[in-house]
Each structure stands twice: as C-alpha cells, then as structure tokens.
Scaffold this motif. Structure first.
Motif, mmCIF file in Angstrom:
data_model
loop_
_atom_site.group_PDB
_atom_site.id
_atom_site.type_symbol
_atom_site.label_atom_id
_atom_site.label_comp_id
_atom_site.label_asym_id
_atom_site.label_seq_id
_atom_site.Cartn_x
_atom_site.Cartn_y
_atom_site.Cartn_z
ATOM 1 N N ASP A 49 72.680 -17.178 11.637
ATOM 2 C CA ASP A 49 71.656 -17.109 12.689
ATOM 3 C C ASP A 49 70.642 -18.170 12.489
ATOM 4 O OD1 ASP A 49 72.250 -14.564 14.008
ATOM 5 O OD2 ASP A 49 72.238 -13.641 12.076
ATOM 6 N N ALA A 50 70.409 -18.492 10.991
ATOM 7 C CA ALA A 50 69.323 -19.662 10.923
ATOM 8 C C ALA A 50 69.780 -20.015 9.517
ATOM 9 C CB ALA A 50 67.958 -19.202 11.008
ATOM 10 N N VAL A 51 69.480 -21.586 9.388
ATOM 11 C CA VAL A 51 69.195 -22.135 8.085
ATOM 12 C C VAL A 51 67.865 -22.646 7.923
ATOM 13 C CG1 VAL A 51 70.060 -23.922 6.465
ATOM 14 C CG2 VAL A 51 71.650 -22.657 7.978
ATOM 15 N N ILE A 52 67.106 -22.133 6.800
ATOM 16 C CA ILE A 52 65.611 -22.632 6.908
ATOM 17 C C ILE A 52 65.395 -23.289 5.563
ATOM 18 C CG2 ILE A 52 63.274 -21.686 6.822
ATOM 19 C CD1 ILE A 52 64.221 -19.276 8.208
ATOM 20 N N GLU A 53 65.027 -24.609 5.576
ATOM 21 C CA GLU A 53 64.519 -25.197 4.625
ATOM 22 C C GLU A 53 63.098 -25.129 4.215
ATOM 23 O OE1 GLU A 53 64.793 -30.015 2.570
ATOM 24 O OE2 GLU A 53 65.031 -29.549 4.767
ATOM 25 N N LEU A 54 62.826 -24.910 2.926
ATOM 26 C CA LEU A 54 61.252 -25.161 2.587
ATOM 27 C C LEU A 54 61.029 -26.226 1.876
ATOM 28 C CD1 LEU A 54 60.939 -21.601 0.685
ATOM 29 C CD2 LEU A 54 60.658 -22.023 2.873
ATOM 30 N N VAL A 55 60.405 -27.025 2.534
ATOM 31 C CA VAL A 55 60.166 -28.512 2.393
ATOM 32 C C VAL A 55 58.847 -28.617 1.375
ATOM 33 C CG1 VAL A 55 59.546 -30.801 3.195
ATOM 34 C CG2 VAL A 55 61.067 -29.313 4.722
ATOM 35 N N VAL A 56 59.105 -29.311 0.254
ATOM 36 C CA VAL A 56 58.154 -29.001 -0.750
ATOM 37 C C VAL A 56 57.744 -30.568 -1.376
ATOM 38 C CG1 VAL A 56 58.301 -26.994 -1.479
ATOM 39 C CG2 VAL A 56 59.731 -28.423 -2.719
ATOM 40 N N ASP A 57 56.747 -30.655 -1.930
ATOM 41 C CA ASP A 57 56.221 -32.056 -2.599
ATOM 42 C C ASP A 57 56.710 -31.693 -4.213
ATOM 43 O OD1 ASP A 57 54.944 -33.644 -4.556
ATOM 44 O OD2 ASP A 57 52.859 -33.723 -3.173
ATOM 45 N N GLN A 58 57.789 -32.569 -4.443
ATOM 46 C CA GLN A 58 58.253 -32.047 -6.003
ATOM 47 C C GLN A 58 57.647 -32.271 -7.253
ATOM 48 O OE1 GLN A 58 62.316 -33.675 -6.536
ATOM 49 N NE2 GLN A 58 63.218 -32.717 -4.715
ATOM 50 N N GLU A 59 56.457 -33.213 -6.974
ATOM 51 C CA GLU A 59 55.521 -33.449 -8.084
ATOM 52 C C GLU A 59 54.750 -32.142 -8.272
ATOM 53 O OE1 GLU A 59 53.207 -36.937 -8.096
ATOM 54 O OE2 GLU A 59 55.059 -38.040 -7.769
ATOM 55 N N LYS A 60 54.317 -31.617 -7.098
ATOM 56 C CA LYS A 60 53.437 -30.188 -7.184
ATOM 57 C C LYS A 60 54.581 -29.273 -7.509
ATOM 58 C CE LYS A 60 49.965 -31.570 -3.903
ATOM 59 N NZ LYS A 60 49.661 -31.624 -2.608
ATOM 60 N N LEU A 61 55.595 -29.271 -7.537
ATOM 61 C CA LEU A 61 56.460 -28.186 -7.916
ATOM 62 C C LEU A 61 56.461 -27.876 -9.360
ATOM 63 C CD1 LEU A 61 60.052 -28.297 -6.226
ATOM 64 C CD2 LEU A 61 58.265 -26.623 -5.835
ATOM 65 N N VAL A 62 56.421 -29.278 -9.892
ATOM 66 C CA VAL A 62 56.421 -29.139 -11.579
ATOM 67 C C VAL A 62 55.134 -28.042 -11.895
ATOM 68 C CG1 VAL A 62 56.268 -30.300 -13.631
ATOM 69 C CG2 VAL A 62 57.649 -31.065 -11.970
ATOM 70 N N ASN A 63 54.129 -28.354 -11.283
ATOM 71 C CA ASN A 63 52.866 -27.365 -11.737
ATOM 72 C C ASN A 63 53.032 -26.197 -11.344
ATOM 73 O OD1 ASN A 63 51.417 -29.555 -12.512
ATOM 74 N ND2 ASN A 63 50.617 -30.088 -10.630
ATOM 75 N N ARG A 64 53.818 -25.788 -10.231
ATOM 76 C CA ARG A 64 53.970 -24.523 -9.761
ATOM 77 C C ARG A 64 54.787 -23.659 -10.833
ATOM 78 N NH1 ARG A 64 56.251 -23.090 -3.791
ATOM 79 N NH2 ARG A 64 54.398 -23.681 -2.982
ATOM 80 N N ILE A 65 55.812 -24.561 -11.251
ATOM 81 C CA ILE A 65 56.724 -23.777 -12.315
ATOM 82 C C ILE A 65 55.995 -23.370 -13.703
ATOM 83 C CG2 ILE A 65 58.100 -25.590 -13.609
ATOM 84 C CD1 ILE A 65 59.531 -23.082 -11.475
ATOM 85 N N LEU A 66 55.208 -24.396 -13.769
ATOM 86 C CA LEU A 66 54.311 -24.146 -15.133
ATOM 87 C C LEU A 66 53.434 -22.794 -14.868
ATOM 88 C CD1 LEU A 66 53.090 -27.714 -15.810
ATOM 89 C CD2 LEU A 66 54.595 -26.350 -17.354
ATOM 90 N N ASN A 67 52.892 -22.589 -13.724
ATOM 91 C CA ASN A 67 51.884 -21.552 -13.354
ATOM 92 C C ASN A 67 52.996 -20.394 -13.615
ATOM 93 O OD1 ASN A 67 49.836 -23.006 -13.036
ATOM 94 N ND2 ASN A 67 50.191 -23.108 -10.869
ATOM 95 N N ARG A 68 54.272 -20.331 -13.119
ATOM 96 C CA ARG A 68 55.333 -19.132 -12.865
ATOM 97 C C ARG A 68 55.516 -18.809 -14.413
ATOM 98 N NH1 ARG A 68 60.407 -19.476 -9.003
ATOM 99 N NH2 ARG A 68 61.642 -19.972 -10.459
ATOM 100 N N ALA A 69 55.573 -19.733 -15.310
ATOM 101 C CA ALA A 69 56.035 -19.502 -16.768
ATOM 102 C C ALA A 69 54.927 -18.976 -17.268
ATOM 103 C CB ALA A 69 56.248 -20.984 -17.285
ATOM 104 N N ALA A 70 53.627 -19.381 -16.812
ATOM 105 C CA ALA A 70 52.501 -18.850 -17.619
ATOM 106 C C ALA A 70 52.084 -17.610 -16.993
ATOM 107 C CB ALA A 70 50.938 -19.754 -17.243
ATOM 108 N N GLU A 71 52.498 -17.153 -15.937
ATOM 109 C CA GLU A 71 52.044 -15.817 -15.273
ATOM 110 C C GLU A 71 53.004 -14.774 -15.983
ATOM 111 O OE1 GLU A 71 52.539 -15.588 -11.094
ATOM 112 O OE2 GLU A 71 50.728 -17.006 -10.740
ATOM 113 N N ALA A 72 54.202 -15.182 -16.079
ATOM 114 C CA ALA A 72 55.141 -14.344 -16.683
ATOM 115 C C ALA A 72 54.837 -13.819 -17.934
ATOM 116 C CB ALA A 72 56.695 -14.829 -16.689
#
Ligand code: AMP
Length: 195
Positions: free
Chosen positions: A108-131
């Motif tokens: 029914d749909a293909v949805i792409e989440l468009v992101v800024d890859q540099e900011k992603l690295v920070n997001r992943i660091l936060n995910r690790a810190a939160e866990a």
C-alpha cells in the motif's frame, strides 16, 4: 495495510513501526529482530549471521529473503504488516515484489524516513546511553564504530532501494528528523492518502 519503512539505521523505523502496530493492528516484521532472535537461539541461520551483524555488515540476501518468505506466510501477517529493515538491497526488493505477486498481494505504501546522517551518529550515541541508563543491554552494533560501518553498508547497498520504489511511483518521503510525534502524524497522513 502492507507497508515498507525505509531509512538508514537509527532513522527511527523501529519506533514508528511499533506505533503503527498499536494503531493499525498489523504486525511489525523486522529482519533485524528476527536475525537477533536467531542468533540468541543459536539456529543455523543465527550462527551464519552473527559475525556479519556484529561487524555491521549485511547478512546475505538468500538468508533474509528466506526468513521473510516464511514469515509472510504466518497467519498473523494476513491482516497486514510493516516491513522494517527489509528490503535492504535491490535484489531483496525484487524478491519481495515476486513473493507478494505470488500471493496476489501488493504494497500500500513505501515510506522513507529522510534523515541527516551526521545527526544520526549523535542519535545512536543517545540510544546507547539511554539503554545503559535503564540497565538494558546495549546492542553490539549500536557501538559508534560499528554504527558507522552500518551507515556505510546503507549508503553502498541500501540507498538504491528508495529510488527503486520511486521509479515505480510507490515512494513517499517524510522528514525523519522531525520530533517523533510529528513523524508519526506525517506517516498517518500518507496512510490516509493510500487508503
Ligand atoms: P536492524 O535492526 O534492522 O538495524 O538490523 C541489524 C543488523 O541485522 C543489520 O546491521 C544487518 O547486519 C542485519 N540485517 C537486518 N536486516 C537485514 C536485511 N534486510 N538484509 C541484510 N542484513 C540485514
């Protein structure tokens, strides 16, 4: 409702997929989750996949297409599904088209989440810190060095999947850097249009 969620690792596909499950009563089919379960259970697939996953590479098309083919046949996928982390190569996208066509189904749909890859690295660091703060295990592949390898795999093999769907007029792009609720609202907007 049958959906594909695209976007690099850390783009928020898993978070949005879980929300869609709650709201639309469909199943989330995450090849990453299935592979992690196979690794934990020590199955033959898990044994083959573990080293590749730990290093941030892509598991072979043959393995992931096999697990998705089996999973799409399960009764709970009959009402609909969200594919999260699959397809990750054009060969996987083509295999999915064939699998669905054989079952008389279509996306029914293909949805792409468009992101800024540099900011992603920070997001992943936060995910690790939160866990870590919650006392949960941090995924080995969320280690920043491995995460960069996962992004490289995305740019090399998976970035071509969105254009594959765009060429077929199926792709909808959404700003994945917006706050989580806004991303959810944007996805709901796309789904309302597709309904
Ligand atoms: P994910 O949770 O979607 O980020 O997936 C975690 C890891 O599982 C990836 O880094 C890959 O090693 C592997 N993986 C998951 N889905 C696929 C796929 N569709 N094709 C190849 N490898 C995959």
């Amino acid at each position: 409702m049958r959906l594909v969620l695209l976007g690099p690792p850390g783009a928020g596909k898993g978070t949005q997929a879980q929300r869609l499950v709650t709201r639309h009563g469909i199943v989330q089919l995450s090849t990453g989750d299935m592979l992690r379960a196979a690794v934990a259970a020590g199955t033959p697939v898990g044994l083959k996949a573990k080293a590749v996953m730990d290093a941030g590479g892509l598991v072979s098309d043959e393995i992931v297409i096999g697990i998705i083919a089996e999973r799409l046949d399960a009764p709970d996928a009959k009402n609909g599904f969200i594919l999260d982390g699959f397809p990750r190569t054009v060969a996987q996208a083509e295999a999915l088209d064939h699998l669905l066509a054989d079952k008389g189904m279509k996306l029914d749909a293909v949805i792409e989440l468009v992101v800024d890859q540099e900011k992603l690295v920070n997001r992943i660091l936060n995910r690790a810190a939160e866990a870590h703060a919650k006392g949960e295990a941090v995924r080995k592949d969320d280690d920043p060095v491995v995460f960069k390898t996962r992004l490289e795999a995305y740019n090399r093999d998976t970035a071509v999947v969105a254009p594959y769907y765009k060429a077929r007029g199926q792709l909808k792009q959404i700003d994945g850097m917006a706050p989580i609720d806004q991303v959810t609202a944007a996805i709901d907007g796309v789904l309302a249009e597709a309904a």
